[in-house]
Write a protein that holds these residues in place. Sequence first.
Motif, PDB file in Angstrom:
ATOM      1  N   CYS A  56       0.850  -1.187   0.000  1.00  0.00           N
ATOM      2  CA  CYS A  56       0.000   0.000   0.000  1.00  0.00           C
ATOM      3  C   CYS A  56       0.890   1.242   0.000  1.00  0.00           C
ATOM      4  O   CYS A  56       1.791   1.361   0.829  1.00  0.00           O
ATOM      5  CB  CYS A  56      -0.904  -0.006   1.228  1.00  0.00           C
ATOM      6  N   CYS A  59      -0.185   3.487   3.456  1.00  0.00           N
ATOM      7  CA  CYS A  59       0.207   3.094   4.826  1.00  0.00           C
ATOM      8  C   CYS A  59       1.360   2.087   4.847  1.00  0.00           C
ATOM      9  O   CYS A  59       1.792   1.673   5.919  1.00  0.00           O
ATOM     10  CB  CYS A  59      -0.991   2.522   5.578  1.00  0.00           C
ATOM     11  N   CYS A  99      -6.898  -1.499   0.266  1.00  0.00           N
ATOM     12  CA  CYS A  99      -6.097  -1.838   1.434  1.00  0.00           C
ATOM     13  C   CYS A  99      -7.023  -2.075   2.632  1.00  0.00           C
ATOM     14  O   CYS A  99      -7.809  -1.198   2.990  1.00  0.00           O
ATOM     15  CB  CYS A  99      -5.117  -0.700   1.745  1.00  0.00           C
ATOM     16  N   ASN A 132      -6.229  -2.112   5.619  1.00  0.00           N
ATOM     17  CA  ASN A 132      -5.754  -1.334   6.764  1.00  0.00           C
ATOM     18  C   ASN A 132      -6.216   0.115   6.715  1.00  0.00           C
ATOM     19  O   ASN A 132      -6.638   0.674   7.719  1.00  0.00           O
ATOM     20  CB  ASN A 132      -4.219  -1.410   6.826  1.00  0.00           C
ATOM     21  N   CYS A 133      -6.143   0.734   5.500  1.00  0.00           N
ATOM     22  CA  CYS A 133      -6.461   2.171   5.427  1.00  0.00           C
ATOM     23  C   CYS A 133      -7.451   2.504   4.311  1.00  0.00           C
ATOM     24  O   CYS A 133      -7.767   3.663   4.096  1.00  0.00           O
ATOM     25  CB  CYS A 133      -5.173   2.980   5.254  1.00  0.00           C
TER      26      CYS A 133
HETATM   27 ZN   LIG Z   1      -3.036   1.037   3.367  1.00  0.00          ZN
END
Ligand SMILES: [Zn+2]
Length: 137
Positions: free
Chosen positions: A34, A37, A48, A50-51
């Motif tokens: 990514c 992040c 992603c 995560n983000c």
């Molecule tokens: Zn990310």
Amino acid sequence: MTEEIVDKPLPSPSGFAEPFWEAGAEGRLLLIRCKSCNESRVPSSEVCPNCLSVDFEWYEASGLGVIYTYGVMHRLYHPAFEQDLPYNLVVVELQEGPHLPGNIIGIENDALRVGMPVQVVWQKYSDISIPRFQATT
Ligand SMILES: [Zn+2]
């Protein structure tokens, strides 16, 4: 008497994950990083987890990892896998962090252990190569 031969279901590469399969045909394992992040992942989604960014880049992974978890299938869920029973399913924790599901080849199922070091090997089918793993010992 005739025996019906059933082909195994194979992925149909398309869309954003095509580079993963093209590299696999050359024996290389690509992962996604990514750009927002820096989290690393297998190409299961363009987004992603995560983000939620869709901005990413491909990078070549080592192909090395360890068995994170595994199971051995004794029950037939698809006729194409009848000759393979009992077969293993593993989740490998790659050196770069992401988890990649697959099978361990070249070893008895009884010898599988969590934490066993493995490396990716690509098995070629008609027009696609599938990532599997073998123990590095
Ligand atoms: Zn990310």
